[in-house]
Design a protein around this motif. Structure first.
Motif, mmCIF file in Angstrom:
data_model
loop_
_atom_site.group_PDB
_atom_site.id
_atom_site.type_symbol
_atom_site.label_atom_id
_atom_site.label_comp_id
_atom_site.label_asym_id
_atom_site.label_seq_id
_atom_site.Cartn_x
_atom_site.Cartn_y
_atom_site.Cartn_z
ATOM 1 N N PRO A 628 0.876 -1.198 -0.095
ATOM 2 C CA PRO A 628 0.010 0.022 0.062
ATOM 3 C C PRO A 628 0.881 1.294 -0.185
ATOM 4 N N SER A 629 1.907 1.205 0.759
ATOM 5 C CA SER A 629 2.839 2.375 0.764
ATOM 6 C C SER A 629 3.425 2.811 -0.633
ATOM 7 N N GLU A 630 3.612 1.764 -1.361
ATOM 8 C CA GLU A 630 4.396 1.759 -2.635
ATOM 9 C C GLU A 630 3.390 2.250 -3.566
ATOM 10 N N VAL A 631 2.038 1.998 -3.499
ATOM 11 C CA VAL A 631 1.020 2.339 -4.484
ATOM 12 C C VAL A 631 0.718 3.858 -3.958
ATOM 13 N N GLU A 694 -1.419 -0.422 7.690
ATOM 14 C CA GLU A 694 -0.090 -1.063 8.024
ATOM 15 C C GLU A 694 -0.280 -1.444 9.404
ATOM 16 N N VAL A 695 -1.255 -0.820 10.436
ATOM 17 C CA VAL A 695 -1.488 -1.217 11.888
ATOM 18 C C VAL A 695 -2.055 -2.561 11.526
ATOM 19 N N GLU A 696 -3.260 -2.545 10.793
ATOM 20 C CA GLU A 696 -4.115 -3.895 10.742
ATOM 21 C C GLU A 696 -3.139 -5.012 10.093
ATOM 22 N N ASN A 697 -2.143 -4.748 9.195
ATOM 23 C CA ASN A 697 -1.464 -5.806 8.757
ATOM 24 C C ASN A 697 -0.601 -6.415 10.009
ATOM 25 N N LEU A 701 -0.379 -10.157 11.741
ATOM 26 C CA LEU A 701 1.175 -10.901 11.550
ATOM 27 C C LEU A 701 1.300 -11.264 13.012
ATOM 28 N N GLN A 702 1.234 -10.330 14.030
ATOM 29 C CA GLN A 702 1.350 -10.631 15.345
ATOM 30 C C GLN A 702 0.406 -11.787 15.970
ATOM 31 N N GLY A 703 -0.991 -11.607 15.542
ATOM 32 C CA GLY A 703 -1.795 -12.586 15.865
ATOM 33 C C GLY A 703 -1.411 -14.180 15.050
ATOM 34 N N SER A 704 -0.874 -14.042 14.049
ATOM 35 C CA SER A 704 -0.302 -15.153 13.316
ATOM 36 C C SER A 704 0.679 -15.817 14.028
ATOM 37 N N SER A 705 1.706 -14.883 14.610
ATOM 38 C CA SER A 705 2.783 -15.420 15.104
ATOM 39 C C SER A 705 2.567 -16.055 16.512
#
Length: 711
Positions: A628-631, A694-697, A701-705
């Motif tokens: 998203p930041s690159e877009v 980015e916060v949601e992502n 990721l933290q939840g998956s870890s």
């Protein structure tokens, strides 16, 4: 009682305000229609004056000359014995309407005003006309005295009416009415109108022809009937090219297809069809008075028959499969026909093109070569008008073109304008392509001219700018690039005006531009450089389509020089070389690839996206390749470049219109050219959305870890 009708429709190469030429082409089309047994002839929209008159429609002279031409048409022996349907503007109760005038044997049967006006894209019909919004209403129109003497009529019917002949019923549509969500043919068909006619001025765009065919077929699939479609063709005097495609359909099937691209000024097609086929079709599929508020059409009775008692011996036309052109063929044919019209009507002796050896200028060169192919083919096929025109262009009444390369040498001059920043590769590519198409080629160096200009600047200021690689600033670097580009424009016009004079030949040359639509979106060109020209055949075509077009030309015309052109990275070659190699490329300068630009252009214009809306769409489209930041970075970069350089579009060379995302602000893309280039609120919304994603992502990721650790 007859049952088969022979109908004629046509595409005419009309020219705005060319009243005499337009009259001659109308009469020729009527003559051809009668020779083919037709009893009804339909012509394109506003054919008497030309569709592209624009603000000339405000002038009383335009209306006067239209009535003079109409009088000559009414009185001509050619128009007797056939219903003629012609287009012109008419003032009724001091309101200007875009009308069809339908007449037979010196009598005007009906004046039918346009009910749905086109007011989008290149169309500005509301600027000059009013729509006739009184459905099923007809009133009296008082004819000008010059026509009363000819017709013996003081008044004629004016409004939404249909013609009821002895054997059938005919109703008119005009161009945009076919495209409307409430097309007039629907109600007419439910009231028993069997033949629908449509006079159009529908301009060419890549991949557009199929839309017309679908609309015409569906118009008669839904409720049966015969549909007769006419269209303008050629360059009417503007950026648009009208591509013909006259056609006739019955009950959902196309039975006749007119030419889409040709150098014929008059193209007439006819079809013999059985109206009983319409009645049988409707008897099975249509029940008009079920849940339908019935309001009958105003019928104008005409004591005339389109059929013949002996028509049992006439074969009916059978359905055909429409032959579509590929986009590459459309690029080869449409702009080529447009260039030919412009050349022969401008009074010039040919074209001049700065040929850099890149995709854009090579595409322009190939379009000129395609034009030469079409001219030679037309002459071989006996087109006396094209032969006469080419003889006038080359000022030789004995000349007869046979070989496209030889003709190209007479009409087309290409010029490679090299500098110390040019590579040997681009010079070679330009030279090889010129040799293969047969253009007269010039190879010159602009370094002395550039040095002279910089010396003047240095004498006045005491300073000499440097390229960035030599320690100069960004401003110096850009100025040095622009000097080279603008010198090329000056030399292009100098050679275009005097090159033929220097060789003892008469006439001057039209300068061709070669900036594509994607570069124009970002303003990636120098204002008043060699992109400034008289006309530009590729200004509405994307880089991606141009590359496909070059591949088509390489195969179609056996132009092997194009292989190296397509393989090379696009470059302006305005900065110093690095070890003899190009160090500057278009895509690195812009920060966007051409494929990305094409998508952004469509979102900006066709999907009407601002910065935030565009970002929201592209994060999904580009999610596999970009974060998203690159877009966000690419979207913001585009809008900064777009707004900073928008002023360049106010001086852009008139270009062939081929795409709906054209940024041409002179006629098509009506946006400001002075922007607040910070786009503060718009970019802030994008940045806020990026942060949120980015916060949601990160949370995801933290939840998956954590789940992995628990396991």
């Amino acid at each position: 009682m007859g049952r088969k009708v022979t109908l004629a429709t046509c595409s005419l190469n009309q020219w705005a305000l060319d009243f005499d030429g337009n009259l001659a082409r109308i009469l020729k089309s009527v003559e051809i229609a009668k020779s083919k047994g037709a009893k009804y002839r339909l012509g394109p929209e506003l054919e008497i004056c030309g569709y592209g008159c624009a603000d000339h429609f405000y002038e009383s002279d335009t209306l006067l000359h239209c009535f003079q031409v109409l009088k000559e048409l009414l009185e001509s022996p050619v128009t007797q014995g056939i219903i003629c349907d012609v287009g012109m503007p008419i003032m009724h109760h001091n309101v200007r309407y875009n009308c069809r005038v339908i007449f037979l044997d010196k009598k005007i049967l009906l004046i039918r005003p346009k009910m749905v006006l086109a007011n989008y894209g290149n169309n500005r019909e509301f600027r000059w006309f009013s729509p006739w919004n009184r459905a099923r209403h007809v009133e009296e129109y008082f004819l000008p005295r010059m026509l009363q003497d000819t017709t013996g009529q003081e008044t004629v019917p004016f409004g939404d009416g249909v013609l009821s002949t002895i054997d059938t019923c005919i109703g008119s549509e005009i161009c945009a009415e076919l495209w409307s969500s409430r097309s007039t043919h629907i109600d007419m068909g439910l009231d028993g109108v069997e033949i629908f006619t449509n006079s159009s001025a529908s301009y060419h765009q890549l991949r557009k022809a199929d839309h017309r065919v679908i609309l015409v077929k569906s118009a008669t699939t839904k409720s049966g009937g015969i549909y007769v479609y006419a269209n303008q063709k050629g360059c009417d005097g503007d950026r648009l090219y009208y591509d013909g495609c006259a056609m006739i359909a019955i009950n959902g099937d196309i039975v006749v297809q007119g030419k889409q691209f040709s150098l014929e000024d008059v193209d007439v097609v006819t079809a013999t069809l059985d109206v009983e086929d319409v009645r049988s079709y409707r008897g099975e599929y249509c029940h008009p008075h079920v849940d339908y508020e019935y309001k009958p059409c105003h019928r104008v009775k005409v004591n005339f028959s389109l059929s013949d008692d002996q028509d049992i011996y006439f074969p009916s036309c059978e359905p055909i499969e429409w032959q579509f052109h590929t986009p590459e063929e459309e690029i080869s044919l449409g702009p080529a026909c447009w260039l030919w019209d412009y050349l022969r009507r401008s009074g010039q002796a040919g074209f001049f093109l700065p040929l850099s050896g890149g995709v854009d200028s090579s595409s322009t060169a190939c379009i000129v070569y395609s034009m030469c192919q079409l001219v030679c083919e037309a002459v071989r096929n006996g087109n006396t008008q094209v032969l006469s025109d080419v003889q006038k262009v080359v000022t030789d009444i004995t000349y007869r073109p046979k070989d496209p390369r030889e003709l190209c040498g007479r009409l087309f001059t290409t010029c490679y304008m090299g500098s110390e920043n040019s590579s040997e590769d681009t010079c070679t590519r330009a030279k090889e392509l010129a040799a293969q198409i047969g253009s007269t080629h010039i190879n010159l160096n602009i370094d002395f001219a550039v040095e002279g200009v910089l010396r003047i600047f240095s004498m006045v200021t005491g300073k000499l700018p440097l390229f960035r690689v030599n320690g100069g600033s960004t401003r110096e670097n850009l100025a040095l690039q622009n000097v080279q580009a603008r010198i090329r424009m000056i030399l292009a016009y100098l050679f275009a005006q005097l090159n033929l004079w220097a060789t003892g030949k008469p006439g001057g040359l039209l300068v061709l531009g070669s900036a594509n639509v994607d570069e124009s979106l970002t303003g990636y060109f120098t204002k008043y450089d060699c992109s400034s020209a008289d006309i530009n055949p590729i200004g509405g075509i994307s880089k991606a389509d141009l590359k496909s077009f070059l591949q088509y030309c390489a195969n179609r015309f056996q132009l092997t020089a194009l292989d190296s052109v397509m393989a090379a990275p696009p470059t302006a070659e305005l900065e110093p070389l690095s070890n003899g190699q190009v160090s500057q490329t278009d895509e690195s300068d812009m920060g966007l690839t051409y494929s990305e630009l094409s998508l952004i252009g469509r979102l900006r214009k066709i999907s009407r996206c601002g910065p935030y809306s565009m970002f929201c769409k592209l994060i999904h489209t580009w999610k596999e390749a970009l974060s998203p930041s690159e877009v966000a970075t690419k979207v913001k970069r585009f809008f900064r470049m777009y707004s900073v350089n928008r002023h360049k579009m106010t001086t852009v060379t008139p270009a062939y219109h081929a795409e709906n995302y054209s940024p041409d602000d002179n006629r098509f893309d009506l946006r400001p050219f002075l922007y607040n280039t910070l786009w503060s609120r718009q970019f802030r919304c994008i940045d806020s959305q990026v942060s949120k994603m980015e916060v949601e992502n990160s949370t995801h990721l933290q939840g998956s870890s954590k789940k992995c650790l628990d396991l």
